[in-house]
Design an enzyme around this catalytic site. Structure first.
Site, PDB file in Angstrom:
ATOM      1  N   THR A 144       1.023  -1.533  -0.040  1.00 46.70           N
ATOM      2  CA  THR A 144       0.007   0.551  -0.109  1.00 46.70           C
ATOM      3  C   THR A 144       0.911   0.971  -0.077  1.00 46.70           C
ATOM      4  O   THR A 144       2.100   1.562   0.434  1.00 46.70           O
ATOM      5  CB  THR A 144      -1.001   0.177   1.904  1.00 46.70           C
ATOM      6  OG1 THR A 144      -1.674   1.373   1.471  1.00 46.70           O
ATOM      7  CG2 THR A 144      -0.574   0.112   2.197  1.00 46.70           C
ATOM      8  N   TYR A 181      -2.262  -1.472  10.961  1.00 45.15           N
ATOM      9  CA  TYR A 181      -2.214  -2.469   9.464  1.00 45.15           C
ATOM     10  C   TYR A 181      -1.587  -1.743   8.741  1.00 45.15           C
ATOM     11  O   TYR A 181      -0.527  -3.028   7.564  1.00 45.15           O
ATOM     12  CB  TYR A 181      -3.808  -1.726   9.116  1.00 45.15           C
ATOM     13  CG  TYR A 181      -3.446  -2.331   7.328  1.00 45.15           C
ATOM     14  CD1 TYR A 181      -3.341  -3.111   6.684  1.00 45.15           C
ATOM     15  CD2 TYR A 181      -4.175  -0.864   6.450  1.00 45.15           C
ATOM     16  CE1 TYR A 181      -3.495  -3.432   5.819  1.00 45.15           C
ATOM     17  CE2 TYR A 181      -3.926  -1.118   5.463  1.00 45.15           C
ATOM     18  CZ  TYR A 181      -3.310  -2.549   4.699  1.00 45.15           C
ATOM     19  OH  TYR A 181      -3.533  -2.319   3.411  1.00 45.15           O
ATOM     20  N   HIS A 182      -1.119  -0.416   8.408  1.00 44.06           N
ATOM     21  CA  HIS A 182       0.226  -0.519   7.519  1.00 44.06           C
ATOM     22  C   HIS A 182       1.422  -0.445   7.762  1.00 44.06           C
ATOM     23  O   HIS A 182       2.227  -1.334   6.991  1.00 44.06           O
ATOM     24  CB  HIS A 182      -0.123   1.288   6.868  1.00 44.06           C
ATOM     25  CG  HIS A 182      -1.122   1.628   6.867  1.00 44.06           C
ATOM     26  ND1 HIS A 182      -2.509   2.560   7.476  1.00 44.06           N
ATOM     27  CD2 HIS A 182      -1.043   1.578   5.334  1.00 44.06           C
ATOM     28  CE1 HIS A 182      -3.352   2.658   5.806  1.00 44.06           C
ATOM     29  NE2 HIS A 182      -2.489   2.627   4.969  1.00 44.06           N
ATOM     30  N   GLU A 662     -13.376  32.429 -14.292  1.00 41.02           N
ATOM     31  CA  GLU A 662     -12.593  31.256 -15.445  1.00 41.02           C
ATOM     32  C   GLU A 662     -12.246  30.479 -14.627  1.00 41.02           C
ATOM     33  O   GLU A 662     -11.817  29.577 -14.407  1.00 41.02           O
ATOM     34  CB  GLU A 662     -11.395  31.808 -16.213  1.00 41.02           C
ATOM     35  CG  GLU A 662     -11.420  32.624 -17.671  1.00 41.02           C
ATOM     36  CD  GLU A 662     -13.343  31.543 -18.111  1.00 41.02           C
ATOM     37  OE1 GLU A 662     -12.126  30.924 -18.830  1.00 41.02           O
ATOM     38  OE2 GLU A 662     -14.120  32.252 -18.679  1.00 41.02           O
TER      39      GLU A 662
END
Length: 839
Positions: A144, A181-182, A662
């Site tokens: 990841t 988790y990471h 714009e």
């Protein structure tokens, strides 16, 4: 190849199996169905119903003509894993069988410990099983991008060169993970790299960005082939969660200000990239890292893109900022490389808006299923170990996130100035392979290819009968619009036509350059013209007028319009009415690369044209670049841009208002207020946030991105320095708000259009002043002009010589022909003289 997928039942595993089978690979895999249990545990379910594995396998067999070998088993069961690999003997293993949620890993001690044990030990078991059973196999491990964290330096693909105390080495890029988790994924990466080094294994570590999407093309319309799609706080990643919230009318849950930047890619691109890695293995002992994503966006940018697409579909989407339950920087530097997959052939398949349109259309039939779990949409898992539902941030906090760049011209670094000058002109090189594919398909397959792309990108139920707008479509369009809108289109048309009629040259003229020598020009319209009228960020009847009016004034015999369909497969009503007012009835409901290719080569329904003109996306620009030489593709007209040039005499409120014009076109626009008055600059900066707050949220988001990226306020030392900057920049739109605008006009050399004075704002020129608003962008105003009747005309030189005139020129002609060594040229003169009796 024989490919083993660990985690076959998951969001990625199931579509990957189908993609591989469609390419002729044999697939096997395992799963313990934990994902289904984890989602149920947090009180949710998949937005799209998920079928059981037995029915999935039966459907797989029916569609792909081959069996899918599957065994239920746990990666923590080493004996099971080793035996399965021994029986199947794969050429490649794709490891997707891990718990993939940061919030789930942060719930409490038990979930953190489970995550680390499940992911690290399961992956370690796989490495040992490979060593023991199939050491030649190629491991594709799904990592990841979150392993890198958010470092304040560029992120290479896995490794970087470091110098310390005079010595250099190549080292793994330092990981700065943001959840348990990471960190488990970081441990996996280290273990995999180590196993390759000591056992001679080979592995590709895919650092994947956030994946979103409901389907891949191979699934077709069979619901049994669809993958799951989660929307809860643990397993529903940002875009998937936003889309599910949008279809049920729940505000999009944007964490904090939403400045967190991530790499994202569609599901269909993820399976493409994984397959590219599988089919291009590394050497033995090699551990390589691929960063896998299409583009980087802030989460806020994506939330407002979901809102924009949802609003196009009539969903009335709101975006709310919630206090962030995570421990992370709200805005940070994030610039990762992604070269390896592109070098191996990765071609992005969709732009983000096209994919979001498909997703929302796919999710709408499941609205009630999603709504049944709406209580779980607001997060309550917090990184401090407590459980508390996030609350909506108040309005002042939302306004505080507006960042408007302010530069002092004399203090700009070369890099800053270069970025300003480059503006948002998209580098389309990466789109050229896709454009070539689309062009080739349209040229070979005609309508079938055009319809297929329309279904993919625009309208799911599009068919060949919808390609051409019918008289009934024109009649319905008039009925759909109010008299006020139709009258406005008519009045704008009349002004634009009156201006362009003045541009028409004499159809035939001669000048007698010497007695008996007549030279002149005959002006004729091109025989056919294709007009591209976009519909990406809204409806543009004004563009229809700006293109069709000069084409009709020029007398082009055949004018064909292409314009992308609405999600219902129809042309925009106002654009059809504008075409009808202009006298154009050949309107084809198709957009993108396929529309340009169809006009260039022709299909069964769309005859080819001699010239294509009109603004479009980077995809359209890529197609035009490849078709140059096949057809005239007109001027380069890309993302919108403007400069508001002022002196100290302007009302800063007016300059600030016009700066937004714009900027609201889209995040790739550029808008700069240029002044030498510090007081004007400061007062404009003061009033801008209030003006922005009055706009719809999705337009606010575009403006925020523009004014913090390619736009802002530039302070110079003098009016002359401001004008030099303008001429160097060569803007598409230029407003001159000075005390003597006509004096300033004399010094302006490069601009697509020049609007003089505070009562001539850009919107008047965009719609009804009469000037053409299709203008060169990206600095091309240095050499290109706006669209005009000249774009639809061609000139033929016409000459005539009397005998007297011929006698004057024949000697000169023969002399020059002899000098340039063209004997036939000279012979045509000297023999003619003998024949006509000229001595």
């Amino acid at each position: 190849m024989r490919v083993f997928i660990a985690g076959l039942d998951g969001y990625l595993g199931w579509p990957l199996a189908q993609y591989l089978a469609a390419r002729g690979h044999d697939v096997a895999g395992n799963d313990m169905f934990y994902r289904r249990q984890w989602v149920e545990e947090v009180g949710s379910h998949s937005a799209i119903p998920v079928y059981g594995m037995d029915e999935r396998r039966q459907t797989f067999r029916e569609h792909y003509g081959r069996d899918l070998l599957f065994r239920q088993g746990n990666m923590l069961d080493y004996a099971f894993l080793k035996q399965f690999l021994a029986d199947f003997q794969p050429d490649a293993i794709v490891h997707l069988a891990e718990m993939p949620s940061a919030p789930y890993s942060m719930m409490d001690q038990a979930h953190a410990a489970f995550t680390q044990h499940n992911n690290v030990i399961g992956s370690l078991n796989l490495l040992w099983a490979m060593k023991e059973v199939c050491p030649q196999v190629h491991l594709v491990k799904l990592g990841t991008m979150g392993e890198y964290g958010t470092p304040n330096i560029d992120i290479p693909e896995g490794f970087f060169e470091v110098e310390f105390r005079g010595r250099k080495d190549m080292l793994p890029f330092p990981r700065q993970a943001g959840s348990f988790y990471h960190w488990s994924k970081v441990h996996d990466s280290n273990n995999t790299m180590f196993a390759c080094k000591i056992w001679g294994l080979k592995a590709t570590d895919i650092m994947q960005g956030v994946v979103f999407g409901t389907c891949i093309d191979q699934m077709g319309d069979d619901p049994r082939l669809r993958s799951r799609l989660d929307f809860d706080q643990c397993f529903g990643t940002a875009v998937n969660r936003f889309c599910c919230q949008a279809v049920i009318g729940h505000p999009l849950t944007l964490y904090g200000a939403g400045g967190q930047t991530r790499g994202f890619l569609p599901l269909r691109d993820s399976v493409q990239c994984l397959t590219i890695a599988i089919e291009n293995p590394p050497a033995a002992s090699e551990y390589r890292v691929f960063n896998q994503f299409e583009e980087c966006y802030t989460v806020e940018e994506l939330a407002y893109l979901v809102q924009a697409v949802g609003n196009e579909l009539g969903l009335n989407v709101e975006v709310h900022h919630y206090d962030n339950p995570r421990k992370e920087l709200d805005k940070h530097y994030f610039n990762p490389d992604r070269n390896h997959l592109i070098n191996l052939g990765y071609q992005p398949t969709h732009d983000v808006k096209a994919e979001l349109r498909i997703m929302l259309s796919d999710l709408l039939p499941h609205k009630e299923r999603i709504a049944a779990k709406r209580d779980i949409l607001v997060p309550d898992i917090r990184w401090d170990g407590t459980r508390r539902r996030s609350h909506i941030l108040d309005e002042p906090a939302k306004r505080a996130i507006i960042v408007i760049q302010f530069w002092e011209y004399g203090q700009l670094t070369p890099d800053q100035l270069s970025k300003i000058m480059r503006r948002a002109e998209t580098d389309i090189r990466n789109l050229l392979p896709l454009a070539q594919e689309v062009i080739d398909r349209v040229r070979q397959e005609g309508d079938a290819a055009v319809v297929d792309y329309a279904r993919r990108y625009d309208a799911k139920n599009f068919n060949a009968s919808m390609l051409c707008a019918t008289p009934a479509d024109f009649a319905s369009a008039r009925q759909a619009l109010s008299k006020e809108v139709i009258d406005a289109i008519q009045q704008a048309h009349d002004n634009i036509r009156r201006f362009h009629e003045e541009q028409m040259p004499e159809p035939l003229w001669f000048v007698e350059v010497q007695p008996g020598i007549m030279a002149g020009e005959k002006v004729s319209p091109v025989s056919s013209a294709g007009l591209y009228v976009p519909r990406g960020k809204g409806a543009f009847p004004s563009v229809m007028l700006m293109l069709a009016v000069p084409a009709r004034v020029a007398g082009v015999p055949r004018v064909a319009v292409v314009t992308p369909p609405t999600p219902e497969g129809k042309a925009d009503a106002a654009s059809l009415v504008a075409a009808e007012i202009c006298g154009v009835d050949e309107v084809y409901v198709v957009g993108g690369m396929q529309a340009v290719a169809a006009l260039a080569y022709g299909t069964e329904s769309i005859p080819r044209v001699q010239k294509i003109i009109g603004p479009g996306s980077s995809y359209v620009s890529a197609a035009k670049r490849l078709l140059y030489g096949i057809v005239d593709v007109g001027l380069p007209a890309g993302p919108s841009e403007s400069i508001i040039l002022t002196d100290e005499h302007v009302d800063p409120r007016l300059a600030a208002l016009d700066l937004l014009v714009e900027a609201e076109h889209g995040p790739d626009s550029a808008a700069i207020l240029v002044t030498h008055s510090r007081e004007v600059a400061q007062k404009a900066l003061d009033v801008l946030p209030g003006y922005i707050a009055e706009l719809p949220e999705w337009r606010q988001n575009f403006i925020r991105q523009v004014l913090s990226n390619y736009g802002g306020v530039l302070l110079t030392s003098s009016l002359d320095e401001s004008i030099r900057f303008v001429n160097d920049y060569a803007p598409e739109h230029l407003e001159v708000l000075t005390a003597e605008p006509f004096v300033t006009l004399n010094k302006i050399k490069n601009a697509g259009e020049i609007l003089l004075g505070s009562l001539t704002p850009i919107p008047t020129a965009n719609y009804c002043l009469g000037l053409n608003a299709i203008l060169p962008t990206g600095g091309f105003a240095r050499s290109f002009s706006s669209v005009s009747v000249q774009d639809f005309l061609k000139k033929s030189g016409v000459g005539y010589l009397s005998r007297e005139g011929y006698e004057r020129l024949q000697g000169i002609t023969a002399t020059l022909a002899d000098y340039e060594d063209f004997p036939a040229h000279a012979l045509a003169i000297r023999k003619r003289n003998q024949i006509i009796g000229l001595s």
